[in-house]
Design an enzyme around this catalytic site. Structure first.
Site, PDB file in Angstrom:
ATOM      1  N   HIS A   1      -3.845  -4.864   0.073  1.00  0.00           N
ATOM      2  CA  HIS A   1      -3.256  -5.444   1.489  1.00  0.00           C
ATOM      3  C   HIS A   1      -3.336  -6.985   1.141  1.00  0.00           C
ATOM      4  O   HIS A   1      -4.205  -7.506   1.277  1.00  0.00           O
ATOM      5  CB  HIS A   1      -4.086  -4.681   2.504  1.00  0.00           C
ATOM      6  CG  HIS A   1      -3.873  -3.514   2.759  1.00  0.00           C
ATOM      7  ND1 HIS A   1      -2.919  -3.181   3.742  1.00  0.00           N
ATOM      8  CD2 HIS A   1      -4.349  -2.478   2.322  1.00  0.00           C
ATOM      9  CE1 HIS A   1      -2.861  -1.785   3.827  1.00  0.00           C
ATOM     10  NE2 HIS A   1      -3.870  -1.290   2.911  1.00  0.00           N
TER      11      HIS A   1
ATOM     12  N   CYS B   1       0.881  -1.317  -0.021  1.00  0.00           N
ATOM     13  CA  CYS B   1       0.041  -0.124   0.136  1.00  0.00           C
ATOM     14  C   CYS B   1       0.774   1.054   0.003  1.00  0.00           C
ATOM     15  O   CYS B   1       1.616   1.487  -0.839  1.00  0.00           O
ATOM     16  CB  CYS B   1      -1.031  -0.156   0.906  1.00  0.00           C
ATOM     17  SG  CYS B   1      -2.359   1.162   0.807  1.00  0.00           S
TER      18      CYS B   1
ATOM     19  N   GLU C   1      -2.212  -9.122   3.327  1.00  0.00           N
ATOM     20  CA  GLU C   1      -2.568  -9.563   4.717  1.00  0.00           C
ATOM     21  C   GLU C   1      -4.025  -9.633   5.170  1.00  0.00           C
ATOM     22  O   GLU C   1      -4.505 -10.163   5.982  1.00  0.00           O
ATOM     23  CB  GLU C   1      -1.560  -9.058   5.864  1.00  0.00           C
ATOM     24  CG  GLU C   1      -1.977  -7.531   6.298  1.00  0.00           C
ATOM     25  CD  GLU C   1      -1.898  -6.455   5.137  1.00  0.00           C
ATOM     26  OE1 GLU C   1      -1.927  -5.232   5.394  1.00  0.00           O
ATOM     27  OE2 GLU C   1      -1.273  -6.780   4.204  1.00  0.00           O
TER      28      GLU C   1
END
Length: 197
Positions: free
Chosen positions: A179, A78, A181
């Site tokens: 993202h 990001c 994650e």
């Protein structure tokens, strides 16, 4: 594998990324210590928020020349990806790390609201090692208002009003605008691919 470092940029949800890495059975540490970063085998550079805030934080800790000269694989996430670029038009004009000599610009979108938030498809024609076992048109989770336009380092694109870079690579510097994650099993695959480089 040991010696995996998440660089503390002062502006990220480090613990969700750390948990994702640990779930893959890797040891990882969040750090802004120069010697620990220099001894790392793999490095993550996450970030959210304003680019000037992150640059000030990194500059205060003398990390800018360290990051620019990293020779092991590093993954910007990001804002972390945007830090690799030359400059950003966010809230004015701010210089970044200039590893990729292109600009970060505001998403041009008259039909949809900003920030670009939620799940969106990414597209790529030639698979990069980062996307091993991941199909084109897979959805990843995005949260941002600024982006990198398409450039020679783009390895995947997405569309929100217009096409822009969803992922980039220049040598050992990898970046994703989304993202991983927060992107479920496919995000975990991408993190695993990076760790296995």
């Amino acid at each position: 594998m040991n010696n995996i470092i998440i660089i503390d940029t002062g502006c990220a949800n480090f613990f969700s990324l750390k948990k994702s890495i640990q779930s893959l059975k890797y040891s990882v540490k969040i750090s802004s210590n120069i010697s620990e970063i220099l001894s790392a085998k793999k490095i993550f550079l996450p970030g959210v928020g304003a680019i000037n805030t992150a640059i000030k934080y990194l500059n205060k800790r003398n990390l800018i020349p360290i990051i620019k000269n990293i020779t092991v694989p590093i993954l910007g996430i990001c804002l972390g990806m945007q830090l690799f670029f030359g400059d950003s038009q966010e809230n004015g004009f701010y210089s970044a790390l200039n590893i990729i000599p292109e600009s970060i610009v505001k998403i041009k979108n008259k039909k949809f609201s900003l920030p670009h938030m939620g799940w969106n498809k990414i597209f790529f024609e030639k698979k990069n090692i980062l996307f091993k076992n991941i199909n084109t048109e897979t959805r990843f989770y995005f949260l941002h208002s600024y982006c990198a336009l398409l450039n020679k380092y783009t390895i995947a694109v997405t569309k929100y009003g217009h096409f822009f870079s969803a992922a980039v690579q220049k040598e050992n510097f990898f970046g994703v605008q989304f993202h991983p994650e927060k992107s479920g099993k496919d995000g975990q695959k991408l993190i695993k691919n990076f760790l296995e480089l």
